[in-house]
Motif scaffolding. Structure first.
Motif, PDB file in Angstrom:
ATOM      1  N   LYS A 132      -8.720 -10.509   3.223  1.00  0.00           N
ATOM      2  CA  LYS A 132      -7.366 -11.072   3.249  1.00  0.00           C
ATOM      3  C   LYS A 132      -6.738 -11.132   1.857  1.00  0.00           C
ATOM      4  N   SER A 133      -7.487 -11.578   0.852  1.00  0.00           N
ATOM      5  CA  SER A 133      -6.934 -11.701  -0.503  1.00  0.00           C
ATOM      6  C   SER A 133      -6.538 -10.353  -1.079  1.00  0.00           C
ATOM      7  N   ASP A 175      -5.409  -7.819   0.497  1.00  0.00           N
ATOM      8  CA  ASP A 175      -4.134  -7.424   1.092  1.00  0.00           C
ATOM      9  C   ASP A 175      -2.998  -8.349   0.647  1.00  0.00           C
ATOM     10  N   ASP A 176      -3.268  -9.641   0.557  1.00  0.00           N
ATOM     11  CA  ASP A 176      -2.238 -10.596   0.134  1.00  0.00           C
ATOM     12  C   ASP A 176      -1.745 -10.306  -1.285  1.00  0.00           C
ATOM     13  N   ASN A 177      -2.643  -9.845  -2.157  1.00  0.00           N
ATOM     14  CA  ASN A 177      -2.312  -9.670  -3.579  1.00  0.00           C
ATOM     15  C   ASN A 177      -1.869  -8.260  -3.941  1.00  0.00           C
ATOM     16  N   ARG A 182       1.407  -8.713  -5.479  1.00  0.00           N
ATOM     17  CA  ARG A 182       1.603  -9.974  -6.199  1.00  0.00           C
ATOM     18  C   ARG A 182       1.596  -9.733  -7.703  1.00  0.00           C
TER      19      ARG A 182
END
Length: 396
Positions: A157-158, A160-162, A165
């Motif tokens: 998840k991280s 993909d989230d970042n 970012r």
């Protein structure tokens, strides 16, 4: 592990820029060793080997698993922590100018960044050789990976989230400062962490009056004559490059492409994009005293024991690693980004050099206890290193 059928990759031996007595790297065993890496499970691998004035470039496999586009020797790569040698060289240039002193505490230059006693005890040299005692910030920037290497307790998840970012260096450094210390300042073995090199980036900015990326570009990259090396200005690589497949110890099966990624999460620690030709040129110039003075290079080559991110003890200098082989000692660095792995090694006299890139990362799957297990790729990579650095005379 995702594999792909053999694909044509350009190979050849060409004269190097210098005119040293020719000693041609043998193309056949080098190409065979690259093919073995591809057959072991890496989608694409490409390399450049230099030996006393002659150069071999080769590639095996594919840059894109969907289209079958072949990987080429001159492709761009996210070279990860190889960036650290560039940043260290820039710092040493400022040491030569008297603007930075290695034994000064970081608080002298950046009093608010590392507050209190910690800032008074951590020196510039400790940041360069990873003995500052600061921990790695990645478990906090990527919380879904915090249980690394325990795959059952992780998720992508991280990652993909970042992907898009934008981190600031101060934000990431603050994560490291708030986390439990990895050790006392100056303690050995040290602990390898990207936080050290983000702080060094801000130090360069403080003493040069420009961004670290600009200073490194103008005074290290351009001084070395590198034409295809740069800090990315966005998440996309500008120029021919492979897709970069991350396995994350089998968590991502099949591996996922992270070639489009905002590299602000590592900045002056690991964000550079380069080619294998440029990396060999850079380390050749560095070891020849063309980027920093011989006295500065000698400082960079004074090593201490440091725990790597995988928990192994390595010998680390000021932005330089050292590796002993059957045929001598080699200096350089390795690096990893999401989906990409790179290694660049040079003999002390610069005559024998190897830079190699793969577009797959963290392929070792763990056993039931969570310990990553050996993979056929490991043996194939070691065999290529042996062939590239030592040749047939010392091949095991």
């Amino acid at each position: 592990m995702v594999t792909a059928g053999p694909a044509a990759g350009g190979t050849g031996v060409v004269p190097a820029a210098d005119t040293s007595p020719p000693s041609t790297p043998d193309p056949a065993p080098l190409k065979s060793a690259l093919d073995d890496i591809h057959r072991a499970g890496v989608p694409g691998v490409y390399a450049e080997v230099r030996d006393s004035g002659r150069v071999w470039r080769g590639a095996s496999g594919v840059a894109d698993l969907e289209t079958g586009r072949p990987v080429r020797p001159g492709m761009l790569q996210r070279v990860g922590s190889v960036t650290k040698t560039f940043t260290a060289a820039a710092v040493m240039q400022q040491v030569e100018k008297g603007r930075i002193r290695l034994d000064d505490p970081i608080s002298r230059y950046l009093p608010k960044l590392v507050p209190g006693e910690r800032g008074k005890k951590i020196t510039v040299k400790m940041l360069l050789n990873h003995t500052s005692g600061l921990p790695e910030y990645l478990p906090y920037a990527f919380p879904s990976l915090a249980k690394f290497p325990s795959v059952p307790d992780m998720s992508p998840k991280s990652l993909d989230d970042n992907r898009f970012r934008r981190f600031s260096p101060a934000e990431l450094i603050d994560m490291a400062l708030k986390a439990p210390a990895a050790g006392a300042p100056g303690e050995t073995p040290g602990t390898y962490t990207n936080a050290n090199y983000l702080i060094l980036g801000l130090l360069l900015e403080r003493v040069t009056g420009t961004t670290a990326e600009r200073y490194i570009t103008e005074n290290v990259i351009e001084r070395a004559g590198l034409r295809h090396t740069s800090f990315p200005t966005g998440p996309r690589i500008k120029g021919p490059h492979p897709r970069m497949y991350e396995s994350m110890l089998g968590l991502l099966d099949p591996p996922r492409d992270y070639s489009v990624y905002d590299m602000s999460w590592v900045g002056t620690g690991a964000a550079l994009v380069s080619t294998m030709e440029d990396l060999n040129r850079f380390y050749g110039g560095l070891l020849a005293g063309e980027i920093v003075k011989p006295s500065s290079l000698a400082q960079m080559q004074r090593t201490v024991k440091v725990y790597s991110q995988t928990g192994e003890k390595i010998d680390y200098g000021l932005g330089l690693q050292v590796m002993s082989t059957d045929c001598g000692t080699f200096w350089g660095h390795d690096g990893s980004a999401w989906g990409a792995g790179t290694a660049s090694w040079s003999s002390a006299d610069g005559k024998r050099q190897m830079s190699v890139a793969v577009n797959l990362a963290r392929w070792n799957k763990p056993d039931s206890s969570g310990k990553p297990q050996p993979h056929a790729i490991d043996g194939a990579m070691a065999a290529f290193h042996q062939q590239a650095l030592c040749g047939d005379e010392n091949a095991s």
